[in-house]
Scaffold this motif. Sequence first.
Motif, short mmCIF file in Angstrom:
data_model
loop_
_atom_site.label_atom_id
_atom_site.label_comp_id
_atom_site.label_asym_id
_atom_site.label_seq_id
_atom_site.Cartn_x
_atom_site.Cartn_y
_atom_site.Cartn_z
N TRP A 87 0.86 -1.18 0.00
CA TRP A 87 0.00 0.00 0.00
C TRP A 87 0.90 1.23 0.00
O TRP A 87 1.79 1.36 0.84
CB TRP A 87 -0.91 -0.01 1.23
CG TRP A 87 -1.79 1.21 1.33
CD1 TRP A 87 -1.59 2.30 2.11
CD2 TRP A 87 -3.00 1.45 0.62
NE1 TRP A 87 -2.60 3.21 1.94
CE2 TRP A 87 -3.48 2.72 1.02
CE3 TRP A 87 -3.73 0.73 -0.33
CZ2 TRP A 87 -4.66 3.28 0.52
CZ3 TRP A 87 -4.90 1.29 -0.82
CH2 TRP A 87 -5.35 2.54 -0.41
N VAL A 142 -5.14 -1.57 5.16
CA VAL A 142 -6.14 -2.50 4.64
C VAL A 142 -7.53 -1.86 4.73
O VAL A 142 -8.33 -1.93 3.79
CB VAL A 142 -6.12 -3.84 5.39
CG1 VAL A 142 -7.26 -4.75 4.90
CG2 VAL A 142 -4.78 -4.53 5.19
N SER A 170 -8.09 0.60 2.01
CA SER A 170 -8.33 -0.04 0.70
C SER A 170 -9.75 -0.58 0.60
O SER A 170 -10.38 -0.50 -0.45
CB SER A 170 -7.31 -1.15 0.45
OG SER A 170 -7.52 -2.26 1.30
N THR A 171 -10.27 -1.13 1.71
CA THR A 171 -11.66 -1.61 1.68
C THR A 171 -12.61 -0.43 1.49
O THR A 171 -13.63 -0.55 0.79
CB THR A 171 -12.04 -2.37 2.97
OG1 THR A 171 -11.97 -1.49 4.10
CG2 THR A 171 -11.14 -3.57 3.18
N ALA A 212 -4.91 -9.56 5.86
CA ALA A 212 -5.80 -8.62 5.19
C ALA A 212 -7.17 -9.27 4.93
O ALA A 212 -8.22 -8.61 5.04
CB ALA A 212 -5.18 -8.17 3.87
#
Length: 281
Positions: free
Chosen positions: A3, A77, A80-81, A153
Amino acid sequence: MQWFGKGSEDVEDRRSGGGGKTILGGGIGIIVVVLGLIFGKDLTGLVGQLPGEGTGQQTEAKTGVPEDAEGRFVSNVLQSTREVWEQEFQKMNQTYENPKLVLFRDGVQTNCGYAQSSVGPFYCPGDHKVYIDLSFYDELKNRFGAAGDFAQAYVIAHEVGHHVQNLLGISEKLDQARGQVSEKEYNRLSVKLELQADFFAGLWAHNAQNLKDFKLDEGDIEEALTAANAIGDDKLQKQVTGEVKPDSFTHGTSAQRMYWFKKGFETGDIKQGDTFNSSNL
């Protein structure tokens, strides 16, 4: 996975030593949660009926991107979700509400009651928060052989999947059934809910590849599949009790969990994730 952007600010760090103010209390409560993953002892069939007792004190949360590496990873994480599900909800002409993610140690007070770390990571629909004691990742690696950052993740993406179900009104299927159907039927519905959360985790992985700040590494998907395989009801029951009782499954078999995660990853299409009306269960 890698990331390259800033992590999510929607992280509450309630781990001890966080430097916040002290909150007294705790108390006895009933957990009414959608459990994402279980480990340690056989909690099968106890979804929504997990009594816990608060002891001692809790540290007030520090909100924002954590400073330690493990905390930053979780924050990345979660971000990103958020980006994936914002896009998915836009397609449905809806607005996505990002959940908070709470880091804790040993036990935590939630709007759903008090939970101990032995419950594993979970989502509380009462406060729209995902809860995780990061020691779970040691259990995932050392006991179940599911190591790797993408396995970690997957755990978060699965719990966020429960949040998506809550926002879309899907979780109500299980709530409405509580006390109205047999235990066997209730467990069957619970399996469908959990497998859909696995599908949503796969959908996240599929669409995250298109994010500018996200990169999948070789072997990432295999790590997630290994984790899904390791925590199927059949394997957990066999490990804990030495026998398998399909009628008591609440999360799905290893094969089912892998199938639905993989289906989500391969299709990236939310319309393909209706586990409640699927015959492939």
